[in-house]
Scaffold this active site. Structure first.
Site, short mmCIF file in Angstrom:
data_model
loop_
_atom_site.label_atom_id
_atom_site.label_comp_id
_atom_site.label_asym_id
_atom_site.label_seq_id
_atom_site.Cartn_x
_atom_site.Cartn_y
_atom_site.Cartn_z
N GLU A 241 0.93 -1.17 0.07
CA GLU A 241 0.10 0.04 -0.06
C GLU A 241 0.78 1.26 -0.02
O GLU A 241 0.56 2.19 -0.69
CB GLU A 241 -0.99 -0.03 1.27
N CYS B 276 -25.15 3.28 -12.49
CA CYS B 276 -24.28 4.52 -12.71
C CYS B 276 -25.04 5.61 -13.32
O CYS B 276 -25.72 5.61 -14.58
CB CYS B 276 -23.43 4.03 -13.75
N CYS C 111 -18.84 -2.85 -17.25
CA CYS C 111 -18.88 -2.61 -15.89
C CYS C 111 -20.08 -3.35 -15.43
O CYS C 111 -21.11 -3.44 -15.75
CB CYS C 111 -19.28 -1.01 -15.63
N CYS D 72 -13.50 1.41 -15.01
CA CYS D 72 -14.01 2.70 -14.91
C CYS D 72 -12.60 3.85 -15.09
O CYS D 72 -12.27 4.47 -14.01
CB CYS D 72 -14.71 2.90 -13.68
N CYS E 25 -17.60 0.96 -20.24
CA CYS E 25 -18.84 1.09 -19.65
C CYS E 25 -19.66 -0.32 -19.79
O CYS E 25 -20.22 -0.75 -19.10
CB CYS E 25 -19.59 2.18 -19.98
#
Length: 416
Positions: A61, A233, A227, A217, A224
């Site tokens: 991270e 959305c 997705c 995205c 799209c």
């Protein structure tokens, strides 16, 4: 009651996940997609009960802040091979950490990671804090995002995360067009992420949301059609059905001065579709800087060429890394003046006269830091004998080319 300074006024339901059934459906669709499509990344092999490997997610991270996944993988694998546990990392020197970090940028990240590992081992009995609140409070270099990621993925805490990918996904899902870098909007997005996170699989849900932003995205030309949550959305609905009619519906906020809608000066651009969101403030241009660099070289006792490197200060840009002797230049200097400034710098530093004419101009190297457009004007100075250096000024050493590349040097110096 008056709102706190900088806080947003309540936003209409159009910008919320206010229907529990929709929230459940979105969670289920996103997790099913993640289970099927997630990338095979080395830090995802972490087992939640495996305390010995707990630090590996933390390392990944910190490395992933400001850095692409593709770049991080090799660095992460080398790091974990060298320091598989926090105990091993706590015993490392800053020099070793900088050497392995070289090329990742933002070097203070590696330094703080090692400081935090020492704190876990020496002050926390080797046990990582288990909540986002404690992680952020107790460990240097662990901010809101990293704390949320570790707490949810490693310890199953039902807490959300907000990074660049999540900002983009949430802004598109709920047509949030206010400046997504403003503190008030960021706080709003954190509240939304915390409300949305799946309670039984928070770590997987957070990774799924970030994965969606990283692979589907995406900022430009989002996929799209692929997705898994496209039916939720609102930016996509707006793209498909165009500008709403005077009768308000879910695509139109219908509230004047809504704190989350795009400003009236930046209306919906139908040619952009879902990429109308998120909106960001204009990016500050990096400032220009020029630095003269001198590669001092000599023939070593075994015949190999050796080069002088010096250590940068322990704070500031590229803290603690090694570099060729350098001096910042005023932007307006002519080449002859640059040479004189560098000669004076070397003379003050070595205590020996340096003739400007002896410096050979090699060329210029440009390196872009996040906030600085840096031009290095590179000179070479061959030496016949040794040069005595004042150790009080800055640590220095002579290295072969092979030793140089094995040292903690920045990408910019490798270019030089």
């Amino acid at each position: 009651a008056a709102l706190p300074a900088g806080a947003l006024a309540p936003a209409p339901a159009q910008h919320l996940f206010s229907d529990p059934a929709e929230t459940e459906a979105l969670r289920g669709s996103l997790l099913a997609w993640y289970d099927k499509c997630k990338r095979d990344l080395p830090w995802r092999t972490l087992v939640r009960g495996d305390s010995g490997r707990r630090g590996c997610l933390w390392v990944s991270e910190i490395m992933l802040q400001q850095t692409q996944v593709a770049t991080v993988i090799d660095y992460y694998n080398r790091w974990m091979q060298k320091w598989p546990t926090l105990q091993a990392l706590a015993q490392a020197s800053l020099e070793e950490v900088n050497t392995l970090w070289a090329g990742l940028g933002y070097y203070s990240r590696g330094k703080r990671l090692q400081e935090a590992a020492r704190k876990v081992v020496s002050e926390l009995a080797g046990r990582m804090p288990r909540t986002a609140e404690d992680l952020q409070k107790l460990l240097p270099g662990v901010g809101r995002y990293t704390a949320g990621a570790i707490a949810s993925i490693s310890y199953g805490q039902a807490t959300g995360v907000v990074d660049g990918n999540v900002i983009r996904v949430l802004c598109r899902l709920r047509c949030i067009g206010a400046d997504s870098s403003s503190p008030a909007v960021i706080d709003w997005l954190w509240d939304m992420a915390n409300a949305l996170v799946d309670r039984s699989r928070p770590g997987d849900f957070n990774q799924a949301l970030m994965e969606l932003g990283a692979t589907v995205c995406v900022p430009k030309a989002p996929l799209c059609g692929e997705c898994p949550v496209k039916q939720h959305c609102r930016a996509r609905r707006r793209k498909l059905f165009g500008k709403p009619t005077p009768v308000p519906d879910v695509e139109d906020c219908g509230v004047g001065g809504c704190p989350l809608c795009p400003p009236a000066t930046e209306p919906w651009d139908s040619s952009l579709g879902v990429t109308n969101f998120p909106r960001k403030a204009a990016k500050k241009q990096p400032r220009a800087a020029r630095t003269a660099v001198c590669v001092l070289e000599r023939r070593g006792c075994h015949g190999a060429m050796e080069y002088l490197i010096v250590q940068r200060p322990s704070s500031g840009l590229l803290a603690g890394l090694w570099e060729f002797p350098s001096v910042l230049l005023a932007q307006s200097l002519q080449e002859e003046e640059q040479r004189e400034v560098l000669a004076d710098h070397l003379q003050a530093w070595t205590g020996q006269p340096v003739v400007p004419g002896a410096l050979q101009l090699i060329g210029e190297v440009v390196h872009i830091f996040s906030h600085i457009h840096q031009t290095y004007v590179v000179y070479s100075l061959p030496l016949d004998g040794d040069m005595s250096l004042d150790p009080a000024l800055s640590p220095s050493r002579w290295v072969t080319e092979e030793m140089f590349h094995a040292s903690a040097v920045s990408t910019a110096m490798k270019k030089v």
